[in-house]
Design a protein around this motif. Structure first.
Motif, mmCIF file in Angstrom:
data_model
loop_
_atom_site.group_PDB
_atom_site.id
_atom_site.type_symbol
_atom_site.label_atom_id
_atom_site.label_comp_id
_atom_site.label_asym_id
_atom_site.label_seq_id
_atom_site.Cartn_x
_atom_site.Cartn_y
_atom_site.Cartn_z
ATOM 1 N N LEU A 154 0.839 -1.166 -0.058
ATOM 2 C CA LEU A 154 0.136 0.003 0.026
ATOM 3 C C LEU A 154 0.668 1.275 -0.086
ATOM 4 N N ILE A 155 2.000 1.339 0.745
ATOM 5 C CA ILE A 155 2.948 2.310 0.721
ATOM 6 C C ILE A 155 3.325 2.585 -0.628
ATOM 7 N N GLY A 156 4.133 1.675 -1.320
ATOM 8 C CA GLY A 156 4.396 1.629 -2.799
ATOM 9 C C GLY A 156 3.357 2.047 -3.654
ATOM 10 N N TRP A 157 2.167 1.378 -3.410
ATOM 11 C CA TRP A 157 1.201 1.958 -4.459
ATOM 12 C C TRP A 157 0.567 3.588 -4.254
ATOM 13 N N LEU A 158 0.637 3.779 -3.085
ATOM 14 C CA LEU A 158 0.450 5.181 -2.697
ATOM 15 C C LEU A 158 1.355 6.165 -3.196
ATOM 16 N N GLY A 165 6.416 -4.697 -7.214
ATOM 17 C CA GLY A 165 7.153 -3.837 -7.333
ATOM 18 C C GLY A 165 6.919 -2.779 -6.145
ATOM 19 N N ASN A 166 5.361 -2.779 -6.064
ATOM 20 C CA ASN A 166 4.826 -1.834 -5.121
ATOM 21 C C ASN A 166 5.282 -2.192 -3.689
ATOM 22 N N ILE A 167 5.475 -3.623 -3.208
ATOM 23 C CA ILE A 167 5.707 -3.889 -2.106
ATOM 24 C C ILE A 167 7.365 -3.614 -1.715
ATOM 25 N N PHE A 193 8.870 -1.374 0.989
ATOM 26 C CA PHE A 193 10.081 -1.575 1.907
ATOM 27 C C PHE A 193 11.419 -0.828 1.865
ATOM 28 N N ILE A 194 11.929 -0.583 0.549
ATOM 29 C CA ILE A 194 12.981 0.227 0.274
ATOM 30 C C ILE A 194 12.517 1.803 0.872
ATOM 31 N N GLY A 195 11.429 2.429 0.207
ATOM 32 C CA GLY A 195 10.895 3.602 0.548
ATOM 33 C C GLY A 195 11.034 3.622 2.227
ATOM 34 N N ALA A 196 10.441 2.888 2.968
ATOM 35 C CA ALA A 196 10.410 2.866 4.297
ATOM 36 C C ALA A 196 11.923 2.850 4.891
ATOM 37 N N TRP A 197 12.761 2.120 4.360
ATOM 38 C CA TRP A 197 14.229 2.259 4.806
ATOM 39 C C TRP A 197 14.770 3.534 4.850
ATOM 40 N N LEU A 198 14.469 4.053 3.083
ATOM 41 C CA LEU A 198 15.101 5.351 2.940
ATOM 42 C C LEU A 198 14.591 6.431 3.667
ATOM 43 N N GLY A 199 13.358 6.338 3.865
ATOM 44 C CA GLY A 199 12.599 7.388 4.607
ATOM 45 C C GLY A 199 12.981 7.413 6.140
ATOM 46 N N SER A 200 13.139 6.179 6.814
ATOM 47 C CA SER A 200 13.641 6.235 8.007
ATOM 48 C C SER A 200 15.111 6.693 8.195
ATOM 49 N N LEU A 201 15.964 6.488 7.047
ATOM 50 C CA LEU A 201 17.255 6.822 7.234
ATOM 51 C C LEU A 201 17.307 8.591 6.884
ATOM 52 N N ILE A 202 16.500 9.113 6.328
ATOM 53 C CA ILE A 202 16.518 10.424 6.114
ATOM 54 C C ILE A 202 15.568 11.351 7.335
ATOM 55 N N LEU A 203 14.621 10.641 7.556
ATOM 56 C CA LEU A 203 13.719 11.261 8.756
ATOM 57 C C LEU A 203 13.550 10.657 10.017
ATOM 58 N N GLY A 204 14.125 9.507 10.255
ATOM 59 C CA GLY A 204 14.002 8.913 11.464
ATOM 60 C C GLY A 204 12.426 8.391 11.589
ATOM 61 N N ASP A 205 12.184 7.484 12.687
ATOM 62 C CA ASP A 205 11.011 6.958 12.919
ATOM 63 C C ASP A 205 9.949 7.721 13.826
ATOM 64 N N PHE A 216 5.883 -0.307 9.868
ATOM 65 C CA PHE A 216 6.509 0.834 9.198
ATOM 66 C C PHE A 216 6.058 2.238 9.774
ATOM 67 N N ALA A 217 6.998 3.185 9.904
ATOM 68 C CA ALA A 217 6.655 4.526 10.253
ATOM 69 C C ALA A 217 5.881 5.255 9.302
ATOM 70 N N ILE A 218 4.649 5.475 9.184
ATOM 71 C CA ILE A 218 4.003 5.600 7.750
ATOM 72 C C ILE A 218 4.419 6.906 7.179
ATOM 73 N N VAL A 219 4.703 8.087 7.928
ATOM 74 C CA VAL A 219 5.024 9.168 7.198
ATOM 75 C C VAL A 219 6.435 8.931 6.299
ATOM 76 N N PRO A 220 7.501 8.615 7.360
ATOM 77 C CA PRO A 220 8.796 8.649 6.347
ATOM 78 C C PRO A 220 8.884 7.422 5.596
ATOM 79 N N ALA A 221 7.944 6.333 5.639
ATOM 80 C CA ALA A 221 7.959 5.287 4.705
ATOM 81 C C ALA A 221 7.344 5.917 3.455
ATOM 82 N N ILE A 222 6.342 6.601 3.363
ATOM 83 C CA ILE A 222 5.542 7.239 2.415
ATOM 84 C C ILE A 222 6.496 8.213 1.649
ATOM 85 N N ILE A 223 7.238 9.129 2.319
ATOM 86 C CA ILE A 223 8.075 10.141 1.790
ATOM 87 C C ILE A 223 9.275 9.387 1.192
ATOM 88 N N GLY A 224 9.641 8.625 1.781
ATOM 89 C CA GLY A 224 10.843 7.742 1.390
ATOM 90 C C GLY A 224 10.445 6.877 0.044
#
Length: 89
Positions: free
Chosen positions: A12-16, A31-33, A37-49, A57-65
């Motif tokens: 759902l995060i990838g789709w969104l 691909g969405n999954i 997953f990679i977006g959540a990892w990237l977002g948590s690296l950049i923004l934290g959890d 998943f910390a939703i906000v950083p995951a979606i941004i990532g």
């Protein structure tokens, strides 16, 4: 059950991210999954959890990532397609 829930939330995060950017994530559901997953990892690296957490998943950083990831992948794929059209024999 928690593993399946994690896959669903990742998808759902990838789709969104694809919807928000107006670009399709290559690979359909898988691909969405992966983008989730990679977006959540990237977002948590950049923004934290921070913010609400669903399915691990910390939703906000995951979606941004995931949005950042989709934009990068779409840019790279567009450049690769453009370079293939300009090759000479």
């Amino acid at each position: 059950m928690s593993f399946i829930w994690t896959l669903i939330v990742g998808g759902l995060i990838g789709w969104l991210a694809g919807v928000l950017t107006g670009r399709d994530v290559p690979g359909g559901i898988i691909g969405n999954i992966i983008a989730g997953f990679i977006g959540a990892w990237l977002g948590s690296l950049i923004l934290g959890d921070f913010g609400p957490e669903i399915g691990g998943f910390a939703i906000v950083p995951a979606i941004i990532g995931a949005v950042i990831l989709v934009l990068i992948v779409s840019f790279v794929l567009r450049k690769m397609r453009g370079n293939n059209n300009h090759r000479h024999a």
